[in-house]
Design a protein around this motif. Structure first.
Motif, PDB file in Angstrom:
ATOM      1  N   ILE A 234       0.829  -1.194   0.000  1.00 31.03           N
ATOM      2  CA  ILE A 234       0.000   0.000   0.000  1.00 31.03           C
ATOM      3  C   ILE A 234       0.870   1.253   0.000  1.00 31.03           C
ATOM      4  O   ILE A 234       2.062   1.188   0.321  1.00 31.03           O
ATOM      5  CB  ILE A 234      -0.953   0.057   1.223  1.00 31.03           C
ATOM      6  CG1 ILE A 234      -0.147   0.138   2.525  1.00 31.03           C
ATOM      7  CG2 ILE A 234      -1.898  -1.122   1.242  1.00 31.03           C
ATOM      8  CD1 ILE A 234      -0.997   0.393   3.750  1.00 31.03           C
TER       9      ILE A 234
ATOM     10  N   HIS B 295     -14.065   5.930  -3.369  1.00 26.89           N
ATOM     11  CA  HIS B 295     -13.281   4.717  -3.602  1.00 26.89           C
ATOM     12  C   HIS B 295     -13.162   4.510  -5.102  1.00 26.89           C
ATOM     13  O   HIS B 295     -14.171   4.529  -5.809  1.00 26.89           O
ATOM     14  CB  HIS B 295     -13.969   3.514  -2.940  1.00 26.89           C
ATOM     15  CG  HIS B 295     -13.235   2.221  -3.129  1.00 26.89           C
ATOM     16  ND1 HIS B 295     -13.858   0.992  -3.082  1.00 26.89           N
ATOM     17  CD2 HIS B 295     -11.916   1.959  -3.371  1.00 26.89           C
ATOM     18  CE1 HIS B 295     -12.966   0.037  -3.283  1.00 26.89           C
ATOM     19  NE2 HIS B 295     -11.781   0.604  -3.460  1.00 26.89           N
TER      20      HIS B 295
ATOM     21  N   TRP C  41      -4.313   0.077  -9.001  1.00 27.33           N
ATOM     22  CA  TRP C  41      -4.540   0.485  -7.619  1.00 27.33           C
ATOM     23  C   TRP C  41      -6.024   0.563  -7.286  1.00 27.33           C
ATOM     24  O   TRP C  41      -6.817   1.059  -8.075  1.00 27.33           O
ATOM     25  CB  TRP C  41      -3.913   1.863  -7.358  1.00 27.33           C
ATOM     26  CG  TRP C  41      -2.484   1.979  -7.736  1.00 27.33           C
ATOM     27  CD1 TRP C  41      -1.973   2.303  -8.961  1.00 27.33           C
ATOM     28  CD2 TRP C  41      -1.345   1.754  -6.887  1.00 27.33           C
ATOM     29  NE1 TRP C  41      -0.609   2.299  -8.937  1.00 27.33           N
ATOM     30  CE2 TRP C  41      -0.184   1.972  -7.673  1.00 27.33           C
ATOM     31  CE3 TRP C  41      -1.201   1.400  -5.546  1.00 27.33           C
ATOM     32  CZ2 TRP C  41       1.099   1.831  -7.155  1.00 27.33           C
ATOM     33  CZ3 TRP C  41       0.081   1.278  -5.043  1.00 27.33           C
ATOM     34  CH2 TRP C  41       1.207   1.487  -5.838  1.00 27.33           C
ATOM     35  N   ASP C  42      -6.356   0.071  -6.088  1.00 25.57           N
ATOM     36  CA  ASP C  42      -7.631   0.386  -5.443  1.00 25.57           C
ATOM     37  C   ASP C  42      -7.329   1.460  -4.402  1.00 25.57           C
ATOM     38  O   ASP C  42      -6.447   1.255  -3.548  1.00 25.57           O
ATOM     39  CB  ASP C  42      -8.221  -0.838  -4.737  1.00 25.57           C
ATOM     40  CG  ASP C  42      -9.012  -1.721  -5.695  1.00 25.57           C
ATOM     41  OD1 ASP C  42      -9.056  -1.393  -6.893  1.00 25.57           O
ATOM     42  OD2 ASP C  42      -9.570  -2.740  -5.246  1.00 25.57           O
ATOM     43  N   THR C  43      -8.026   2.597  -4.450  1.00 21.16           N
ATOM     44  CA  THR C  43      -7.716   3.704  -3.553  1.00 21.16           C
ATOM     45  C   THR C  43      -8.953   4.126  -2.778  1.00 21.16           C
ATOM     46  O   THR C  43     -10.029   4.293  -3.350  1.00 21.16           O
ATOM     47  CB  THR C  43      -7.169   4.916  -4.333  1.00 21.16           C
ATOM     48  OG1 THR C  43      -5.956   4.530  -5.002  1.00 21.16           O
ATOM     49  CG2 THR C  43      -6.866   6.075  -3.396  1.00 21.16           C
ATOM     50  N   TRP C  44      -8.771   4.298  -1.468  1.00 21.90           N
ATOM     51  CA  TRP C  44      -9.822   4.805  -0.591  1.00 21.90           C
ATOM     52  C   TRP C  44      -9.467   6.247  -0.206  1.00 21.90           C
ATOM     53  O   TRP C  44      -8.334   6.522   0.231  1.00 21.90           O
ATOM     54  CB  TRP C  44      -9.937   3.950   0.672  1.00 21.90           C
ATOM     55  CG  TRP C  44     -10.540   2.612   0.416  1.00 21.90           C
ATOM     56  CD1 TRP C  44     -11.833   2.226   0.620  1.00 21.90           C
ATOM     57  CD2 TRP C  44      -9.854   1.439  -0.069  1.00 21.90           C
ATOM     58  NE1 TRP C  44     -12.010   0.910   0.277  1.00 21.90           N
ATOM     59  CE2 TRP C  44     -10.814   0.397  -0.156  1.00 21.90           C
ATOM     60  CE3 TRP C  44      -8.535   1.173  -0.464  1.00 21.90           C
ATOM     61  CZ2 TRP C  44     -10.487  -0.880  -0.606  1.00 21.90           C
ATOM     62  CZ3 TRP C  44      -8.213  -0.091  -0.925  1.00 21.90           C
ATOM     63  CH2 TRP C  44      -9.179  -1.103  -0.976  1.00 21.90           C
ATOM     64  N   TYR C  45     -10.412   7.159  -0.350  1.00 25.92           N
ATOM     65  CA  TYR C  45     -10.226   8.568  -0.026  1.00 25.92           C
ATOM     66  C   TYR C  45     -11.024   8.864   1.244  1.00 25.92           C
ATOM     67  O   TYR C  45     -12.262   8.810   1.240  1.00 25.92           O
ATOM     68  CB  TYR C  45     -10.723   9.447  -1.171  1.00 25.92           C
ATOM     69  CG  TYR C  45     -10.036   9.162  -2.493  1.00 25.92           C
ATOM     70  CD1 TYR C  45      -8.937   9.899  -2.912  1.00 25.92           C
ATOM     71  CD2 TYR C  45     -10.501   8.146  -3.327  1.00 25.92           C
ATOM     72  CE1 TYR C  45      -8.312   9.646  -4.123  1.00 25.92           C
ATOM     73  CE2 TYR C  45      -9.882   7.869  -4.540  1.00 25.92           C
ATOM     74  CZ  TYR C  45      -8.792   8.626  -4.926  1.00 25.92           C
ATOM     75  OH  TYR C  45      -8.186   8.356  -6.131  1.00 25.92           O
TER      76      TYR C  45
ATOM     77  N   GLY D 187      -5.371   9.219   2.038  1.00 27.35           N
ATOM     78  CA  GLY D 187      -5.611   8.206   1.013  1.00 27.35           C
ATOM     79  C   GLY D 187      -4.859   6.930   1.314  1.00 27.35           C
ATOM     80  O   GLY D 187      -3.735   6.959   1.813  1.00 27.35           O
TER      81      GLY D 187
ATOM     82  N   SER E 177      -3.830   3.664  -0.923  1.00 25.44           N
ATOM     83  CA  SER E 177      -3.802   3.079  -2.260  1.00 25.44           C
ATOM     84  C   SER E 177      -3.212   1.676  -2.174  1.00 25.44           C
ATOM     85  O   SER E 177      -2.055   1.505  -1.790  1.00 25.44           O
ATOM     86  CB  SER E 177      -2.972   3.939  -3.215  1.00 25.44           C
ATOM     87  OG  SER E 177      -3.532   5.238  -3.342  1.00 25.44           O
TER      88      SER E 177
ATOM     89  N   ASN F 276      -2.008  -1.767  -3.920  1.00 29.54           N
ATOM     90  CA  ASN F 276      -1.513  -2.289  -5.187  1.00 29.54           C
ATOM     91  C   ASN F 276      -2.166  -3.645  -5.470  1.00 29.54           C
ATOM     92  O   ASN F 276      -1.926  -4.622  -4.769  1.00 29.54           O
ATOM     93  CB  ASN F 276       0.011  -2.444  -5.126  1.00 29.54           C
ATOM     94  CG  ASN F 276       0.610  -2.744  -6.485  1.00 29.54           C
ATOM     95  OD1 ASN F 276      -0.018  -3.341  -7.339  1.00 29.54           O
ATOM     96  ND2 ASN F 276       1.839  -2.308  -6.687  1.00 29.54           N
TER      97      ASN F 276
END
Length: 294
Positions: A58, A115, A126-130, A144, A146, A148
């Motif tokens: 991450i 997201h 990438w999956d990213t959570w804000y 954030g 992110s 991988n």
């Protein structure tokens, strides 16, 4: 700071001394258990965050209200080729303008969590959570995380490619299972191989009727040379196919019946009196050519 043991638990005391004018020493102290507990929680949270950043794929980052990076850490930085603190001081809106998610980030800074899934960046997925930060004491306004997911994304792409290959192979197999050949103008032949069950009979009939309609064929030859076993169901399917062909104005012809199959059909009592039957495909073709001249 030291603990004072009490029946209801330890009582943490912080004390200091002060010399007064008459030479006496005054001792002061107060209980700091709540502060010590808060410091312990903060230390634990810091340890947990460091463990997550150092061991998981991450990148943890934070930006202020203008979108300027304040923090960047995480094991996945190496996979993405990002040097340590590379993002700090840069503006997220300017740096990733080409990604087209500036509006999403602006809403997240304003307080709306978001997201994004499987977004390509730096050669990785990438999956990213804000996560908005509402604490006024903090300079950060958005954190954030992110993750991988490149291995999973590539595995999904590979799986999708394999499924597409299987579908193409199935289509080829289906075409080979129903090889309708236009051997002459107005004459179709369908070589049948193997067992003809209800499902396969429906496929054969559908393909054959479409071919008869498309080519406006006058004759359709069902070649049974590759059929070794005929039961009541198979014989019934063959008769239905010939009847359906007749409804389209074409004549259905059976050919290639083996002696063992002939005995089975007779034993089953199947009525073929209204069906044109020839021993060989060549004979059936000759019949069609003669009938076509009439």
């Amino acid at each position: 700071m030291w603990p004072i043991r009490r029946p209801d638990g330890a009582w943490w005391l912080e004390a200091w001394s002060q010399r007064v004018a008459d030479g006496a020493v005054r001792l002061y102290g107060h209980e700091v258990g709540a502060r010590r507990a808060a410091e312990a929680r903060a230390a634990l949270e810091s340890t947990l965050l460091a463990a997550i950043q150092d061991n998981l794929e991450i990148v943890v980052w934070a930006v202020d209200e203008r979108g300027v990076f304040l923090h960047q850490a995480g094991k996945a930085n190496e996979r993405a080729g990002l040097p340590r603190d590379f993002l700090i001081g840069k503006n997220i809106f300017e740096l990733y303008k080409a990604q087209g998610n500036g509006e999403l980030i602006a809403r997240a800074i304003a307080g709306e969590p978001a997201h994004t899934r499987s977004a390509p960046l730096y050669g990785q997925y990438w999956d990213t959570w804000y996560v908005p930060v509402c604490d006024e004491r903090s300079e950060a306004r958005l954190v954030g995380v992110s993750l991988n997911i490149s291995e999973a994304a590539l595995a999904e792409v590979e799986l999708r490619a394999k499924l597409e290959l299987v579908e193409r192979q199935q289509a080829v197999i289906h075409e080979l299972a129903t090889p309708i050949i236009e051997v002459w103008d107005g004459v179709l032949t369908l070589p049948i191989v193997g067992l003809v069950d209800t499902a396969r009979a429906a496929e054969l009939m559908d393909a054959l009727l479409q071919a008869v309609t498309r080519t406006r064929a006058r004759f359709a030859i069902l070649d049974l040379t590759g059929v070794e076993v005929v039961d009541t169901g198979t014989a019934s399917h063959l008769i239905k196919m010939i009847e359906a062909i007749a409804l389209l104005g074409a004549a259905g012809i059976l050919t290639g019946i083996r002696p063992s199959i002939a005995q089975t059909i007779v034993g089953l009592g199947v009525d073929l009196s209204r069906v044109v039957v020839h021993a060989k495909l060549r004979d059936a073709l000759a019949y069609c050519l003669r009938a076509g001249r009439r």
